[in-house]
Enzyme design. Sequence first.
Site, short mmCIF file in Angstrom:
data_model
loop_
_atom_site.label_atom_id
_atom_site.label_comp_id
_atom_site.label_asym_id
_atom_site.label_seq_id
_atom_site.Cartn_x
_atom_site.Cartn_y
_atom_site.Cartn_z
N GLU A 109 0.80 -1.22 0.00
CA GLU A 109 0.00 0.00 0.00
C GLU A 109 0.84 1.28 0.00
OE1 GLU A 109 -3.37 0.39 -0.15
OE2 GLU A 109 -3.57 -1.77 -0.44
N SER B 5 -49.58 -19.74 45.95
CA SER B 5 -49.11 -20.00 47.31
C SER B 5 -47.61 -19.80 47.48
CB SER B 5 -49.48 -21.42 47.73
OG SER B 5 -50.88 -21.56 47.82
#
Length: 704
Positions: free
Chosen positions: A175, A452
């Site tokens: 690059e 309950s």
Amino acid sequence: MLILVSGMGTDGAGIASRRNGQACPPQRLRSHGDPGCKSDSRLNQLVLTQIDLARSWFVSGEKFVSVNPYDRGQASVTMRAFEFVQAVGKVTASTILGVTLLGSSVVAGGLVGLAISFRNLPDVRVLRDYVPTETSHIYDINGDLLFSIHDEANREVVPLERISDNLKLAVLGIEDSHFYVHQGINPGAIFRAVLANMTAGQTVEGASTLTMQLVKNLFLTPKRELSRKVAEAVLAIRLEQTLSKDELLELYLNQVYWGHNLYGAETAARSYFNKPAKDLNLAEASLMAGLIQAPEDLSPFANYKLAKERQGQVLDRLVRLRWIDASEAEAARKQPLLIGRITSFQGSQSPFITEAVVAELNRRFGKEAVLKGGMRVQTTVDLKLQRLAEATVRTWHQRLYEQGIYASFEQGQMALVAVDPRTDFVKAMVGGYDHEKSQYNRAIQARRQPGSAFKPFVYYTAFATGAYSPESPIDDSPVSYPDGDGYYVPRNYGGDFSGTVSIRKAIEVSLNVPAIKIGQEIGLNNVIETVRTLGMTSPIDPVISLPLGSVDVTPLEMAGAYATFASNGWRSDTTLIAQVTDSVGEVLLDNTPRPRLVLDPWATASLTSALQGVIRQGTATNAQLTRPAAGKTGTTSSERDIWFVGYVPQLSVAVWVGNDDNQPLRGNATGGGFVAPVWKDFMQKALANEPIIPFKSPSEFDRP
């Protein structure tokens, strides 16, 4: 002592390694045989080449020829480095720009003029404090990855030293091989590109440096216009004056796109090769470097053959630069590559957990911070226990359907939550039998009546007054209470009455009338205060039927509240998140348990003693374990909801079963008959390696 000399005399790192004032011999750099020489041979080869190049330009005006620094001896390398830095120090920034980049003061003056005309360009100095968007990761309590969350950019930022020199050299070679020499733009590359493009009649070659690519990606649009290219060049020059070369390279390697929503070297390396960027070899690095040109098209996931061809081009380039030799390139070409898998937008290992965690993070920090902030989130969940919980829910959902309690397989649902009483950490949470079919998390979103299973809150409140104990008598006989325009008449399950019984017996067989009477005697607002102390936040009204569970709560609330009974009154805030840090380890949220005594120890131990009887000889014999355990069944009117919530000192678990459309379950479904076996199955497996720990006795504490 390691001294690093920069490419332009200002970077402070990256050009040549020295030890005790002497340059590391090339042979030592190659073999890493000298522990005092820590620079990688590849990197030294690059930077010494750059020194040769820069020296030839600055000192002798020689035409550039790529050279191999290992052909020089130690003394000459040291001298060239010293002469180079000395020469750079004598040259002003404008001279460097003019001579190094443009070769002509006329062109340099033109760029200065352009810079003046571009006063409205972004201020590149903001990059001094720039932090790229980064993926956030969610882990279980042991560090196993559960989920990664990000927006478009799946990225993990790492410092330059945690990126393989193989990758640095491969990227620079293909690059921008003059990166450590130029000051933002490469005039030679520009002239070559202009000639090539004019000859072809179209754009066939670019001339962007790494710095220009950074500028384009961070500040400018991708449009191919002359004005943008000029702005790109101006900003690149400014950026080179703001950041060092190593800072620029680090930013680039963490910013660059490698395809498949993979941004940055670390994320790409882990996706393509199942390894961190610091461990990439030459073959892997050259393949990755080649992807930058066209990452989607060249991806080995999309076209392995094309990716290998591009890898060959990168290796050829490195050979031409004499950064590697032909034998190394050939070995890299022949090396088989372990290709990983695309890691962006993967599903969660436990979506009920991670979705709840993300929702909590969004509330605390905001969605933007979670998506882009690179958070490291350690949950409280144990993935092994979570998988066990998920398997338990799937298996028992199928069994309960086959037993006929669901009207339909899809409407019937189950939720399970496990909380560690010692920390109040959620260890497992399942919000339904199949997350793919329904993402609704019943463990934290569905508020259902506990029946309950609510009674223990009433009885604890009574014990905490000191006026009641498990052996206190209570009259189980018909009673009625004014309620609006009529009367409320509580009844026991089955319709019978038992006369005078102990509270212990009333709890074991789950009598309704005694619970209602106790609630009226101690005051329902006191019961609500107990429930709030236990961390339950659901709306609760002091209606007469409250002791029978006429309130909507979540399984998480029930498991967390019972966990305080299991710890004999000690409580921290129940949580799914242990800790949150940013990507560099700064703590953003710390949920380290801070237990405080919120219940009376004698009253809590007395309740636990009674709840053990529920399992031994009461309504939950189907939940019996080979260790002490306590719990309570819950069945609402018309059997719309059935529960079992139970605990040992190490784990509190709530299991709920019902229909999503709130239709009654079939077959006289009760918590003791159908849910207690689910609880038992999970607990036996979850506690397989846990020691047997007895509960504390009420005799160990003073009665209030």
